[in-house]
Design an enzyme around this catalytic site. Structure first.
Site, PDB file in Angstrom:
ATOM      1  N   SER A 118      -3.677 -16.748  22.516  1.00 49.73           N
ATOM      2  CA  SER A 118      -4.922 -16.003  22.276  1.00 49.73           C
ATOM      3  C   SER A 118      -5.648 -15.575  23.547  1.00 49.73           C
ATOM      4  CB  SER A 118      -5.882 -16.837  21.438  1.00 49.73           C
ATOM      5  OG  SER A 118      -5.491 -16.758  20.091  1.00 49.73           O
ATOM      6  N   LYS A 133      -5.969 -11.989  24.080  1.00 52.34           N
ATOM      7  CA  LYS A 133      -6.858 -11.136  23.279  1.00 52.34           C
ATOM      8  C   LYS A 133      -7.916 -10.379  24.090  1.00 52.34           C
ATOM      9  CE  LYS A 133      -6.222 -13.902  19.067  1.00 52.34           C
ATOM     10  NZ  LYS A 133      -6.811 -14.991  18.265  1.00 52.34           N
ATOM     11  N   TYR A 156       1.692  -7.948  17.879  1.00 49.65           N
ATOM     12  CA  TYR A 156       0.661  -8.908  18.286  1.00 49.65           C
ATOM     13  C   TYR A 156       1.299 -10.216  18.761  1.00 49.65           C
ATOM     14  CZ  TYR A 156      -2.515 -12.796  17.459  1.00 49.65           C
ATOM     15  OH  TYR A 156      -3.211 -13.958  17.591  1.00 49.65           O
ATOM     16  N   TYR A 195     -14.351 -19.177  19.161  1.00 47.49           N
ATOM     17  CA  TYR A 195     -14.311 -19.216  17.682  1.00 47.49           C
ATOM     18  C   TYR A 195     -15.525 -19.952  17.106  1.00 47.49           C
ATOM     19  CZ  TYR A 195      -9.548 -18.288  19.113  1.00 47.49           C
ATOM     20  OH  TYR A 195      -8.447 -17.794  19.721  1.00 47.49           O
ATOM     21  N   VAL A 241      -3.761 -21.394  21.808  1.00 43.90           N
ATOM     22  CA  VAL A 241      -3.177 -22.580  21.171  1.00 43.90           C
ATOM     23  C   VAL A 241      -2.069 -23.238  21.989  1.00 43.90           C
ATOM     24  CG1 VAL A 241      -3.705 -22.203  18.729  1.00 43.90           C
ATOM     25  CG2 VAL A 241      -1.678 -21.143  19.726  1.00 43.90           C
TER      26      VAL A 241
HETATM   27  N1  GLN Z   1      -0.301 -16.423  18.385  1.00 38.46           N
HETATM   28  C1  GLN Z   1      -1.286 -17.322  17.909  1.00 38.46           C
HETATM   29  C2  GLN Z   1      -1.664 -17.020  16.456  1.00 38.46           C
HETATM   30  O1  GLN Z   1      -1.810 -15.897  16.124  1.00 38.46           O
HETATM   31  C3  GLN Z   1      -2.498 -17.268  18.796  1.00 38.46           C
HETATM   32  C4  GLN Z   1      -3.634 -18.112  18.294  1.00 38.46           C
HETATM   33  C5  GLN Z   1      -4.419 -18.775  19.383  1.00 38.46           C
HETATM   34  O2  GLN Z   1      -3.981 -18.918  20.511  1.00 38.46           O
HETATM   35  N2  GLN Z   1      -5.581 -19.275  19.032  1.00 38.46           N
HETATM   36  O3  GLN Z   1      -1.765 -17.894  15.647  1.00 38.46           O
END
Ligand code: GLN
Length: 432
Positions: free
Chosen positions: A64, A67, A191, A243, A261
């Site tokens: 993430s 992003k 993505y 978040y 994550v």
């Molecule tokens: N690729 C992961 C997902 O879409 C990224 C989520 C994250 O890092 N919080 O679940």
């Protein structure tokens, strides 16, 4: 001398090393296998100095943390309006994989949650690009932020694709609501590929520092995105980057941030540094446990909280002296500091409160490091009003902190390199 900063970073890592709480993400099998004990930190200043400690050589998937950077590319490629129409900027207060859509427009609430990020991925590059060309644009763009060529970890990509049921559901709903135009399967693959780019902790610190530096790469000086884009991205990171823990984070740590994550975490302190940490065990929000601790520590030790900023200016008026010269007196008001609104307001107030007898007034900017846009306009207005009152105004600006000053209608100013330049000017005038 050896810099004490790496020692400080080593000490910080040691202080959190024993904490084994949390667990690596297990919904992506490839991540579940990561060594949970890995621990690293990197700091990159906006002028490109880098400091690291711990397992900085280890590569992991960006997840993430991609992003904010892909959001930056979408804004750069399509413009603010086109992107905001599809992805809003309101914190959702929900987990990263919730379907948080604006009830009226159905657009995802922000680009940091998965629904928003799947959408921003589809907005990177030119509208006519197919998925492959868009992926190239994203790899190029994120590589520009990092300052080195990044590549996809195929094992992580395959592993996540095998279990991406939830993201497929999100993409299907985005498609059903007309937010993305693409086949949802293609959108999720695009993505997921972006999330599977491999980075090191140091890469992430440099990428964060590029945002902190107004979109300019701190090491190469290359412009990556505009200042306006960097500001937008940092704002969204500050409000939505963590978040459902975003408010708690902003009050306790106080820097725009983004977690992933795989255990990475970045923070970007505007105008100062980019910081990143890596530790794969996550809390229930999906944020790295030891990463959070480290950032809290850095804020306390390094005074990084965005809401705790030293006064931009103490005394802007450094001195005010009358210089006597055969051709007449000149009042020299010397300014100092990095001038923003509050500093320029001091100058303005100074001239409002004081009646200046001398015909000639020189504003000396010798000790002024920088003048932002509003302060520049305010100083020029001071000059304009002094000219309208009949003063002859000089600007001593050796470093051109105000390039090509134009005080506007009714104003006039003579720019000089130093105070000494006034004397020959006097003599010349006296001779004329
Ligand atoms: N690729 C992961 C997902 O879409 C990224 C989520 C994250 O890092 N919080 O679940």
């Amino acid at each position: 001398m050896r810099s004490p900063i790496p020692d400080y970073l080593d000490g910080a890592l040691q202080s959190v090393a024993a904490d084994e709480s949390g667990a690596p993400a297990d919904y992506i099998p490839e991540l579940a296998g990561a060594d949970p004990d890995r621990l690293a930190v990197a700091v990159c200043t906006i002028d490109g100095a880098r400091y690291t400690a711990g397992d900085v050589g280890v590569e992991f998937s960006i997840q993430s943390i991609s992003k904010p950077f892909v959001y930056a590319l979408a804004l750069a490629d399509r413009g603010f309006e086109a992107v905001l129409e599809k992805v809003w900027v309101e914190p959702s207060g929900d987990a990263f994989n919730e379907l948080s859509l604006d009830p009226e427009t159905s657009r995802p609430l922000n680009p940091m949650i998965n629904a928003g990020a799947i959408t921003t991925n589809s907005l990177a590059g030119a509208p006519e690009m197919d998925a492959a060309a868009r992926h190239e644009r994203i790899v190029d763009g994120l590589s520009a932020f990092a300052g080195r060529r990044l590549s996809v970890d195929d094992a992580v990509f395959e592993s996540e694709m095998n279990t991406a049921y939830r993201n497929r559901a999100l993409a299907n709903l985005l498609r059903a609501n007309g937010i993305i135009d693409e086949d949802p399967i293609v959108a999720v693959a695009a993505y997921t590929r972006q999330c599977s780019l491999s980075v090191t902790t140091e890469d992430l610190a440099v990428m964060a520092a590029t945002l902190a530096n107004g979109g300019v790469h701190p090491v190469s000086g290359a412009p990556v995105v505009s200042r306006a884009v960097a500001r937008q991205v940092l704002s969204v990171m500050a409000t939505c980057g963590m978040y459902d823990g975003a408010g708690d984070w902003m009050t306790r740590v106080g820097v725009p941030a983004k977690s992933g994550v795989s255990g990475g975490l970045i923070g970007a302190l505007p105008g100062q540094v980019g910081i990143s940490t890596f530790s794969p065990r996550l809390d229930r929000h999906g944020n790295s446990v030891r990463g959070l601790d480290l950032f809290e520590r850095f804020t306390a030790d390094m005074g990084m909280h965005l809401m705790e900023v030293p006064p931009a200016t103490t005394t802007v008026i450094r001195s005010d002296r009358v210089h006597h010269a055969p051709a007449g007196d000149v009042r020299v008001v010397s300014l100092q500091g990095a001038l923003q609104f509050s500093g320029a307001e001091q100058v303005l107030r100074y001239f409002v409160d004081k009646t200046i007898e001398e015909h000639r007034i020189a504003l000396a900017l010798v000790r002024v490091q920088s003048v932002n846009d509003v302060a520049r306009r305010m100083l020029l207005e001071v000059i304009r009003r002094l000219s309208l009152e009949g003063h002859e105004v000089f600007l001593i600006d050796p470093d051109q902190v105000i390039p090509d000053p134009d005080p506007g209608t009714g104003g006039s100013v003579v720019v000089l390199h130093s105070l000494q330049d006034l004397l020959p000017l006097w003599r010349r005038r006296a001779a004329e």
